[in-house]
Design a protein around this motif. Structure first.
Motif, PDB file in Angstrom:
ATOM      1  N   ALA A  80      28.296  77.888  53.894  1.00 29.23           N
ATOM      2  CA  ALA A  80      28.084  76.763  54.143  1.00 29.23           C
ATOM      3  C   ALA A  80      28.419  76.076  55.249  1.00 29.23           C
ATOM      4  CB  ALA A  80      29.537  76.527  53.239  1.00 29.23           C
ATOM      5  N   PRO A  81      27.361  74.607  56.165  1.00 30.60           N
ATOM      6  CA  PRO A  81      27.519  74.239  56.905  1.00 30.60           C
ATOM      7  C   PRO A  81      29.270  74.062  57.268  1.00 30.60           C
ATOM      8  CG  PRO A  81      26.001  73.233  56.097  1.00 30.60           C
ATOM      9  CD  PRO A  81      26.869  73.992  54.751  1.00 30.60           C
ATOM     10  N   ILE A  82      29.930  73.986  58.512  1.00 31.76           N
ATOM     11  CA  ILE A  82      30.872  72.718  58.914  1.00 31.76           C
ATOM     12  C   ILE A  82      31.585  71.401  57.847  1.00 31.76           C
ATOM     13  CG2 ILE A  82      32.436  72.158  60.637  1.00 31.76           C
ATOM     14  CD1 ILE A  82      32.101  75.262  60.750  1.00 31.76           C
ATOM     15  N   ILE A  92      35.797  78.439  57.150  1.00 31.59           N
ATOM     16  CA  ILE A  92      36.233  79.869  57.011  1.00 31.59           C
ATOM     17  C   ILE A  92      36.499  80.933  58.346  1.00 31.59           C
ATOM     18  CG2 ILE A  92      34.062  81.875  56.124  1.00 31.59           C
ATOM     19  CD1 ILE A  92      35.085  80.215  54.069  1.00 31.59           C
ATOM     20  N   GLY A  93      37.039  81.584  58.038  1.00 32.31           N
ATOM     21  CA  GLY A  93      38.094  81.796  59.180  1.00 32.31           C
ATOM     22  C   GLY A  93      39.029  82.056  59.900  1.00 32.31           C
ATOM     23  N   VAL A  94      40.068  80.995  58.763  1.00 30.08           N
ATOM     24  CA  VAL A  94      41.712  80.394  59.417  1.00 30.08           C
ATOM     25  C   VAL A  94      41.646  79.799  57.086  1.00 30.08           C
ATOM     26  CG1 VAL A  94      42.770  78.165  59.466  1.00 30.08           C
ATOM     27  CG2 VAL A  94      40.001  78.435  61.070  1.00 30.08           C
ATOM     28  N   ASP A  95      41.572  79.657  56.255  1.00 30.51           N
ATOM     29  CA  ASP A  95      42.102  79.277  55.282  1.00 30.51           C
ATOM     30  C   ASP A  95      41.359  80.008  54.311  1.00 30.51           C
ATOM     31  OD1 ASP A  95      43.025  76.621  55.662  1.00 30.51           O
ATOM     32  OD2 ASP A  95      41.223  76.221  55.690  1.00 30.51           O
ATOM     33  N   TYR A  96      39.567  81.000  54.510  1.00 33.68           N
ATOM     34  CA  TYR A  96      39.213  81.655  53.873  1.00 33.68           C
ATOM     35  C   TYR A  96      39.000  82.696  54.430  1.00 33.68           C
ATOM     36  CZ  TYR A  96      36.478  84.305  50.220  1.00 33.68           C
ATOM     37  OH  TYR A  96      36.653  85.240  48.804  1.00 33.68           O
ATOM     38  N   PRO A  97      39.035  84.312  54.680  1.00 31.53           N
ATOM     39  CA  PRO A  97      38.392  85.494  56.122  1.00 31.53           C
ATOM     40  C   PRO A  97      36.978  85.702  55.528  1.00 31.53           C
ATOM     41  CG  PRO A  97      39.144  86.371  53.633  1.00 31.53           C
ATOM     42  CD  PRO A  97      39.583  84.833  53.766  1.00 31.53           C
ATOM     43  N   LYS A  98      36.681  85.556  56.634  1.00 31.47           N
ATOM     44  CA  LYS A  98      34.936  85.718  56.708  1.00 31.47           C
ATOM     45  C   LYS A  98      34.665  87.523  56.660  1.00 31.47           C
ATOM     46  CE  LYS A  98      34.861  83.390  61.244  1.00 31.47           C
ATOM     47  NZ  LYS A  98      34.596  83.740  62.637  1.00 31.47           N
ATOM     48  N   PRO A  99      33.535  87.038  56.136  1.00 33.49           N
ATOM     49  CA  PRO A  99      32.810  88.546  55.311  1.00 33.49           C
ATOM     50  C   PRO A  99      33.114  89.865  56.512  1.00 33.49           C
ATOM     51  CG  PRO A  99      31.249  87.112  55.950  1.00 33.49           C
ATOM     52  CD  PRO A  99      32.112  86.664  56.657  1.00 33.49           C
TER      53      PRO A  99
END
Length: 115
Positions: A80-82, A92-99
């Motif tokens: 998803a774009p920022i 992503i990477g803050v509220d939900y982890p990156k793959p």
């Protein structure tokens, strides 16, 4: 990398009527680490879900961080774009982890190791 055995152990601990052989072989099958004639059959965690729940109802219910994402990104929120992430109230990477891995790449690498 995480061994299928850890998933199988956890899952079996949640069952009331666990069957060791069935549980473990299914985990081996889905992890593509069972040595049988269809080693090339590796299930995609994205494609399988898109086919069975295209609007992401299950994800929206059980993963509230992703609930406001458009259906297009519900199974691959890292794409998803920022601007879309901001609209959905997630980063992503803050509220939900990156793959952890790129499934399209590592699934092929793992299948090649078994062929």
């Amino acid at each position: 990398w995480q061994s299928w055995e850890e998933g199988a152990d956890h899952f079996e601990g949640q069952l009331l009527d666990a069957d060791y052989a069935l549980n473990n072989f299914n985990w081996m099958w889905l992890s593509c680490s069972g040595f049988f004639y269809q080693y090339f059959r590796c299930y995609s965690p994205v494609t399988f879900q898109k086919k069975n729940d295209p609007h992401g109802h299950f994800i929206r219910k059980w993963v509230p961080e992703l609930a406001n994402l458009p259906a297009k990104y519900i199974y691959e929120p890292w794409k998803a774009p920022i601007a879309i992430q901001k609209q959905a109230g997630i980063q992503i990477g803050v509220d939900y982890p990156k793959p952890i891995v790129d499934h399209a790449v590592v699934s092929k690498e793992n299948m090649n190791k078994m062929s």
